[in-house]
Design a protein around this motif. Structure first.
Motif, PDB file in Angstrom:
ATOM      1  N   MET A  54      -4.974  -5.693   3.970  1.00 54.13           N
ATOM      2  CA  MET A  54      -6.294  -5.832   3.348  1.00 54.13           C
ATOM      3  C   MET A  54      -6.867  -4.463   2.973  1.00 54.13           C
ATOM      4  N   PHE A  55      -6.669  -3.470   3.835  1.00 57.50           N
ATOM      5  CA  PHE A  55      -7.200  -2.132   3.582  1.00 57.50           C
ATOM      6  C   PHE A  55      -6.469  -1.429   2.438  1.00 57.50           C
ATOM      7  N   ALA A  56      -5.172  -1.624   2.330  1.00 58.10           N
ATOM      8  CA  ALA A  56      -4.365  -0.880   1.355  1.00 58.10           C
ATOM      9  C   ALA A  56      -4.922  -0.974  -0.070  1.00 58.10           C
ATOM     10  N   PRO A  57      -5.128  -2.155  -0.630  1.00 55.31           N
ATOM     11  CA  PRO A  57      -5.653  -2.187  -1.997  1.00 55.31           C
ATOM     12  C   PRO A  57      -7.100  -1.703  -2.087  1.00 55.31           C
ATOM     13  N   ALA A  58      -7.864  -1.858  -1.019  1.00 60.91           N
ATOM     14  CA  ALA A  58      -9.265  -1.430  -1.041  1.00 60.91           C
ATOM     15  C   ALA A  58      -9.406   0.088  -0.995  1.00 60.91           C
ATOM     16  N   TRP A  59      -8.549   0.754  -0.231  1.00 57.18           N
ATOM     17  CA  TRP A  59      -8.674   2.203  -0.054  1.00 57.18           C
ATOM     18  C   TRP A  59      -7.741   3.026  -0.928  1.00 57.18           C
ATOM     19  N   SER A  60      -6.567   2.517  -1.257  1.00 56.38           N
ATOM     20  CA  SER A  60      -5.531   3.349  -1.887  1.00 56.38           C
ATOM     21  C   SER A  60      -5.949   3.954  -3.221  1.00 56.38           C
ATOM     22  N   THR A  61      -6.864   3.343  -3.920  1.00 52.41           N
ATOM     23  CA  THR A  61      -7.289   3.879  -5.216  1.00 52.41           C
ATOM     24  C   THR A  61      -8.603   4.645  -5.136  1.00 52.41           C
ATOM     25  N   ARG A  62      -9.216   4.678  -3.978  1.00 55.97           N
ATOM     26  CA  ARG A  62     -10.482   5.396  -3.822  1.00 55.97           C
ATOM     27  C   ARG A  62     -10.236   6.890  -3.693  1.00 55.97           C
ATOM     28  N   THR A  63     -11.173   7.640  -4.232  1.00 55.37           N
ATOM     29  CA  THR A  63     -11.135   9.096  -4.117  1.00 55.37           C
ATOM     30  C   THR A  63     -12.328   9.539  -3.285  1.00 55.37           C
ATOM     31  N   VAL A  64     -12.389  10.802  -2.973  1.00 57.51           N
ATOM     32  CA  VAL A  64     -13.502  11.339  -2.205  1.00 57.51           C
ATOM     33  C   VAL A  64     -14.810  11.161  -2.970  1.00 57.51           C
ATOM     34  N   GLU A  65     -14.735  11.141  -4.295  1.00 57.13           N
ATOM     35  CA  GLU A  65     -15.943  10.910  -5.095  1.00 57.13           C
ATOM     36  C   GLU A  65     -16.447   9.479  -4.922  1.00 57.13           C
ATOM     37  N   ALA A  89       2.766  -1.092   0.370  1.00 59.09           N
ATOM     38  CA  ALA A  89       2.976   0.273   0.840  1.00 59.09           C
ATOM     39  C   ALA A  89       1.675   1.040   0.608  1.00 59.09           C
ATOM     40  N   TRP A  90       1.354   1.939   1.549  1.00 57.68           N
ATOM     41  CA  TRP A  90       0.107   2.697   1.418  1.00 57.68           C
ATOM     42  C   TRP A  90       0.227   4.001   2.188  1.00 57.68           C
ATOM     43  N   GLY A  91       0.276   5.085   1.456  1.00 58.41           N
ATOM     44  CA  GLY A  91       0.304   6.408   2.062  1.00 58.41           C
ATOM     45  C   GLY A  91       1.370   6.545   3.132  1.00 58.41           C
ATOM     46  N   PRO A  92       1.248   7.564   3.956  1.00 59.60           N
ATOM     47  CA  PRO A  92       2.229   7.714   5.031  1.00 59.60           C
ATOM     48  C   PRO A  92       2.012   6.627   6.082  1.00 59.60           C
TER      49      PRO A  92
END
Length: 180
Positions: A54-65, A89-92
């Motif tokens: 659930m977190f992967a698609p929500a966070w993977s495209t977010r930037t610090v901005e 798949a999401w980050g390390p």
């Protein structure tokens, strides 16, 4: 040796499922400071497979901005407790089958805090096995009535010791518990 810090948004009756209901209370900036302190001390993330997916698609495209927490969630190594490979798949990340010994091994090889969010099944197992060092409950002033609860009706008693507490302007109470 690392420690495990769990963060949950829950209702007064213990419901944590699908926390979209928290939106109506707003997000007090002091809550962000508290969460920032928890994640700032963290060097690893531990999630159950469902929460990870659930977190992967929500966070993977977010930037610090988009969100100041994005670099933490995207760049920090994630350990996914699952019996099979996650569907995304999401980050390390590394899959880790659950056992108390495997989690103890992760704690022994991690410097800093291991952050856990959501992941109710995992958190219940960690609590049952005495592996949670800090349980951060952000308790919202509502009883949901239905939904998955952090503490199961038929579970064994979980004894905890209050370490800290905060009250925010939006009515949310932050309670930090450790092992009793």
């Amino acid at each position: 040796m690392g420690t495990i810090a769990v963060h949950e948004f829950i209702a007064l009756d213990g419901v944590y499922e699908d926390p979209r209901w928290t939106f109506e209370y707003g997000f007090d900036p002091k809550m962000g400071e508290t969460l920032g302190a928890i994640t700032g001390a963290s060097t690893a993330i531990l999630l159950g497979r469902t929460t990870y997916e659930m977190f992967a698609p929500a966070w993977s495209t977010r930037t610090v901005e988009d969100d100041p927490g994005a670099p933490f969630f995207n760049d920090t190594h994630k350990y996914v407790v699952a019996s099979k490979e996650p569907g995304v798949a999401w980050g390390p990340s590394t899959r880790l089958p659950y056992s108390a010994d495997a989690i103890r091994g992760l704690k022994e090889t991690t410097d800093g805090t291991i952050y856990v969010s959501g992941s109710g099944t995992l958190v219940r197992a960690l609590l049952r096995d005495g592996l949670v060092d800090d349980l951060h409950l952000f308790v919202y002033p509502v009883a949901r009535g239905t939904g998955a609860r952090l503490f199961e009706d038929d579970g064994a008693p979980t004894r905890l010791a209050l370490k800290e507490h905060d009250v925010y302007d939006n009515g949310v109470v932050h309670l930090t518990y450790g092992q009793a």
